[in-house]
Write an enzyme that holds these catalytic residues in place. Structure first.
Site, short mmCIF file in Angstrom:
data_model
loop_
_atom_site.label_atom_id
_atom_site.label_comp_id
_atom_site.label_asym_id
_atom_site.label_seq_id
_atom_site.Cartn_x
_atom_site.Cartn_y
_atom_site.Cartn_z
N GLU A 84 -53.78 -15.45 26.32
CA GLU A 84 -53.15 -14.35 26.27
C GLU A 84 -51.64 -14.40 25.31
OE1 GLU A 84 -51.88 -12.71 30.14
OE2 GLU A 84 -50.13 -11.86 29.58
N LYS A 262 -48.63 -13.63 39.44
CA LYS A 262 -49.14 -13.86 38.26
C LYS A 262 -48.60 -14.43 37.12
CE LYS A 262 -52.05 -12.21 34.76
NZ LYS A 262 -51.75 -12.39 33.22
N ASP A 278 -57.83 -28.76 37.84
CA ASP A 278 -58.52 -27.45 38.78
C ASP A 278 -57.71 -26.39 38.93
OD1 ASP A 278 -60.13 -25.72 40.47
OD2 ASP A 278 -60.80 -27.50 41.53
N HIS A 376 -45.69 -8.37 23.19
CA HIS A 376 -47.13 -8.28 23.12
C HIS A 376 -47.60 -7.82 21.94
CE1 HIS A 376 -48.94 -9.74 26.96
NE2 HIS A 376 -47.76 -9.64 27.63
C1 MEV Z 1 -48.66 -10.47 32.35
O1 MEV Z 1 -49.63 -11.42 32.24
C2 MEV Z 1 -47.47 -11.13 33.55
C3 MEV Z 1 -46.36 -9.93 33.85
O2 MEV Z 1 -47.07 -8.90 34.29
C4 MEV Z 1 -45.86 -10.94 34.96
C5 MEV Z 1 -44.63 -10.01 35.53
O3 MEV Z 1 -44.92 -8.67 35.69
O4 MEV Z 1 -43.48 -10.37 36.25
C6 MEV Z 1 -45.62 -9.64 32.67
#
Ligand code: MEV
Length: 421
Positions: A84, A262, A278, A376
């Site tokens: 990413e 995430k 892992d 991004h």
């Molecule tokens: C994207 O990979 C991760 C985010 O969505 C985390 C977040 O929203 O805090 C940018």
């Protein structure tokens, strides 16, 4: 012992050509010429064939390095394997901001893993549990007989806990074998012990053992990291307030907490993969831990200190190893460990925790201010430019123009390319 006194603070690292970046890392981490050649090599097919079954080839991911990290007063370059865009840059930027107030402080608990042995069909679960507890010394002795080397290193089975659970099948006993796995992730050692104990447990309880396996909710192997993010570097106290508003949603709402966490795992997993660990185990443990109080919530907490600066803290299980498995077999995993300069699983865990906090801070900081699409989109635009046929300097020209127009599309990239040519 050679203490690393070099600084990981670099500006414009991303603008350097790849060879210059490698030169910097080589110097920082004392890599040999042979080791630097590994950056552009693939995993040897014979090694791959010994790692998994039915091998056809290998699968590559970009390997980058996050700069600017100071953890417990020491500078680190943090290798990250991830597909990413923006993640490595975001971690480096967060580490740069954290550096202003001294970087990250981290600590972790001893490397204790839990193995579960499930016992069914027990007539009197209370009496059987009592019998297990009374025979604890013999059970631990038998477990430790399975791994003499681990015991010699100061690890091994240290304790056991007995739980009685109600289930649709009636009451069952679950024994937790607590094993100090030292510098390994520990799954093999723990699983071997649990399987070996089963006959003894059946004899003691008169029941039938079924599952004998490690738990990925490694809640006795916790890493904690903390950093202070300077309000002025962030853009003022109003930005800190905006950050806290965003964070609050993750603290109360599982829909947001999942995305928030995430973002943490973007960093953690990238390091876990780069060091041959892992990442599924780490993911499972992190999310189960996030729900430990009965409601899924954020793995980080944030608040303002008396100076108005933002304080961030993270706490999660971190079952990582620096010996055994892919961490040993994979030459790039060994190289990444050398780049980090970590010698123990505990130190690797502390870097992973700090990186998770950095990654989370960076994401929420961007979301609370400019949004994340800006970062991004520029890399995405470059990819589209390449797809449109741009070469060399044309790539940046086409990408910059698309970002300026806010139109990042293949048809527009082709048009711009034609205009340039
Ligand atoms: C994207 O990979 C991760 C985010 O969505 C985390 C977040 O929203 O805090 C940018």
């Amino acid at each position: 012992m050679t203490e690393n006194i070099k600084s990981s603070r670099v500006s414009g690292f991303y603008r350097l050509p790849i060879e210059k970046r490698i030169e910097f890392v080589k110097k920082f981490s004392d890599l040999t010429d042979e080791e630097t050649k590994l950056f552009s090599s693939c995993l040897n097919i014979d090694i791959a064939d010994r790692m998994i079954e039915n091998v056809l080839g290998t699968f590559e991911l970009p390997l980058g390095v996050a700069v600017n990290f100071v953890i417990n007063g020491r500078d680190y370059l943090v290798p990250m394997a991830i597909e990413e865009s923006s993640v490595v840059a975001a971690a480096s930027n967060a580490a740069k901001i954290a550096r202003v107030k001294g970087g990250f402080t981290a600590e972790c608990s001893p490397p204790l893993m839990i193995g579960q042995i499930q016992v069914l069909k027990v007539e009197d679960v209370t009496e059987a549990s009592q019998s297990i507890i009374e025979h604890k010394p013999e059970i631990l002795r038998l477990a430790n007989a399975q791994d003499k080397i681990l015991v010699e290193l100061g690890g091994g089975a240290k304790d056991l806990e007995v739980r009685i659970l109600d289930s649709p099948l009636g009451k069952m006993i679950v024994i937790h074998l607590i094993v100090d796995v030292r510098d390994a992730m520990g799954a093999n050692a723990v699983n071997t012990m649990c399987e070996a104990l089963a006959p003894e447990i059946e004899e003691l309880t008169g029941g039938k053992t079924r599952l004998r396996i490690l738990s990925n909710l490694a809640d006795k192997r916790i890493v904690k990291a903390k950093a202070v993010f300077d309000k002025n570097t962030m853009g003022g106290e109003n930005v800190v307030d905006a950050f806290l508003e965003s964070y609050t949603l993750a603290s109360i709402d599982p829909y947001r907490a999942a995305t928030h966490n995430k973002g943490i795992m973007n960093g953690v997993d990238a390091l876990i993969i780069a060091t041959g660990n892992d990442f599924r185990a780490i993911e499972a443990g992190a999310h189960a831990y996030a729900a430990r109080k009965g409601r899924y919530t954020s793995l980080t907490t944030y608040y303002k200190n008396k100076d108005g600066d933002l304080v961030g803290e993270i706490e999660l299980p971190m079952a990582v190893g620096v010996v055994g498995g892919a961490a040993n077999m994979h030459p790039k995993a060994r190289l990444c460990r050398k780049i980090l300069g970590v010698k123990t699983a505990e130190e690797l865990a502390m870097v992973a925790g700090s990186l998770g906090l950095a990654q989370n801070f960076a994401a929420v900081f961007a979301l609370s201010t400019v949004g994340i699409q800006k970062g991004h989109m520029s890399l995405h635009a470059k990819n589209i430019a390449v797809m449109a046929g741009a070469k060399g300097e044309e790539i940046d020209q086409v990408a910059d123009q698309m970002v300026k127009e806010g139109k990042i599309r293949l048809d527009r990239a082709k048009e711009i390319l034609e205009e340039i040519r």
